[in-house]
Design a protein around this motif. Structure first.
Motif, mmCIF file in Angstrom:
data_model
loop_
_atom_site.group_PDB
_atom_site.id
_atom_site.type_symbol
_atom_site.label_atom_id
_atom_site.label_comp_id
_atom_site.label_asym_id
_atom_site.label_seq_id
_atom_site.Cartn_x
_atom_site.Cartn_y
_atom_site.Cartn_z
ATOM 1 N N CYS A 69 70.753 28.737 -11.884
ATOM 2 C CA CYS A 69 69.666 29.296 -11.076
ATOM 3 C C CYS A 69 70.242 30.430 -10.238
ATOM 4 N N LEU A 121 65.605 18.268 -7.556
ATOM 5 C CA LEU A 121 64.869 19.527 -7.491
ATOM 6 C C LEU A 121 65.415 20.545 -8.480
ATOM 7 N N GLU A 125 62.937 19.598 -11.518
ATOM 8 C CA GLU A 125 61.876 20.539 -11.187
ATOM 9 C C GLU A 125 62.281 21.995 -11.373
ATOM 10 N N ASP A 126 63.551 22.229 -11.752
ATOM 11 C CA ASP A 126 64.049 23.586 -12.033
ATOM 12 C C ASP A 126 63.878 24.520 -10.840
ATOM 13 N N LYS A 127 64.114 23.981 -9.643
ATOM 14 C CA LYS A 127 64.012 24.783 -8.425
ATOM 15 C C LYS A 127 65.351 25.447 -8.110
ATOM 16 N N ASP A 128 65.294 26.538 -7.378
ATOM 17 C CA ASP A 128 66.495 27.244 -6.917
ATOM 18 C C ASP A 128 66.955 26.597 -5.613
ATOM 19 N N ILE A 129 67.973 25.748 -5.698
ATOM 20 C CA ILE A 129 68.396 24.988 -4.514
ATOM 21 C C ILE A 129 69.290 25.796 -3.580
ATOM 22 N N ASP A 131 67.819 28.445 -2.313
ATOM 23 C CA ASP A 131 66.717 29.055 -1.563
ATOM 24 C C ASP A 131 66.442 28.195 -0.325
ATOM 25 N N VAL A 134 63.400 25.902 -0.472
ATOM 26 C CA VAL A 134 63.587 24.696 -1.279
ATOM 27 C C VAL A 134 64.436 23.686 -0.512
ATOM 28 N N GLN A 137 62.318 22.032 1.988
ATOM 29 C CA GLN A 137 61.446 21.075 1.288
ATOM 30 C C GLN A 137 62.200 19.786 1.014
ATOM 31 N N CYS A 138 63.456 19.915 0.593
ATOM 32 C CA CYS A 138 64.291 18.746 0.312
ATOM 33 C C CYS A 138 64.503 17.918 1.572
#
Length: 280
Positions: A69, A121, A125-129, A131, A134, A137-138
């Motif tokens: 990512c 994540l 969920e393929d999120k950019d951790i 960021d 994100v 959110q975590c």
């Protein structure tokens, strides 16, 4: 290899395991169900310490191209420049690494929940951790004090905690992921380092040898109790943890799905079951 055990056994458990982890490494993520099973069955015999590795995502993303990512942490680099002035650019922690240490400031269990959720994540969920949105959110999803967490992300305390992890990984000569180092209660003895991903029996064998006996595994909790504490799982992971054939696990999870206690979610890794905790 001779390693130096630098922590005391304050909890009086006869063993301690250092788990060196890169949150971007897919093999570290794959080791999660094995660690969960070890803690369920033999958690009375050891304590587990998560340590961030010295070499993080920039190298692992080459190996794990599917799960790469985009890094955005460069824009945060200036905040850490003074604190991390003794480290080169390659050693400077990105935002995901610093956030893990910030979460740990709210407790060891909070830190473990945070890194596990961060990996979910990324890999599910393929999120950019890397960021900050994100990351927030975590933190919010696992119930951290968000204001305190954000303050700690940019604090000298979190950066120094990361430096400590780098020092430990250097002293124990850890340069591959995932790695685990096992220590018994005699701090003069060598630790046993195991690098890579192995079957569950190998880790139990190491515990048995270092304890110089046959530890008795604890009983497993009911499935729904486990799911309430570990809400997202693949069928094969539950099969490993509960010593069941995958088709039997699938059958049980479909029953819970009919009862609207779980939902099936898709990801790059395949399908996962997500437990709806409010049903417990």
């Amino acid at each position: 290899m001779r390693t130096q055990h630098i922590q005391y056994f304050l909890n009086k458990r006869p063993m301690e395991i250092y788990f060196f982890v890169d949150p971007f490494c897919s093999e570290c993520w794959s080791l999660s169900p094995i660690l969960k099973k070890l803690q369920i069955e033999y958690g009375d015999y050891f304590s587990l310490k998560y340590v961030l590795a010295g070499k993080l995502s920039s190298l692992n993303q080459i190996k794990d191209r599917t799960f790469s990512c985009q890094k955005r942490w460069q824009r945060e680099q200036g905040r850490f420049k003074k604190i991390m002035k003794n480290y080169s650019l390659e050693q400077t922690p990105h935002l995901a690494a610093i956030s893990i240490k910030a979460a740990e400031l709210q407790g060891k269990k909070a830190g473990i929940r945070f890194i596990q959720k961060l990996q979910e994540l990324l890999f599910i969920e393929d999120k950019d951790i890397s960021d900050i949105n994100v990351i927030q959110q975590c933190a919010k999803s696992i119930g951290l004090d968000l204001d305190e967490f954000i303050h700690d992300v940019y604090s000298e305390t979190a950066a120094r905690a990361f430096q400590c992890d780098l020092k430990i990984s250097s002293e124990m000569e850890v340069d591959e992921m995932p790695s685990m180092v096992f220590f018994n209660e005699n701090i003069e003895d060598e630790g046993i380092k195991i690098t890579g991903l192995y079957s569950y029996d190998i880790y139990v064998q190491i515990l048995t040898e270092m304890l110089q006996g046959c530890p008795k595994p604890a009983d497993k909790p009911p499935l729904e109790v486990f799911l309430s504490l570990n809400p997202v799982n693949a069928t094969q992971d539950l099969a490993l943890i509960f010593d069941l054939p995958a088709h039997k696990v699938e059958r049980q999870m479909k029953k819970l799905q009919v009862q609207q206690k779980v939902q099936k979610i898709g990801s790059l890794h395949g399908s996962y079951w997500k437990y709806k905790c409010n049903n417990l």
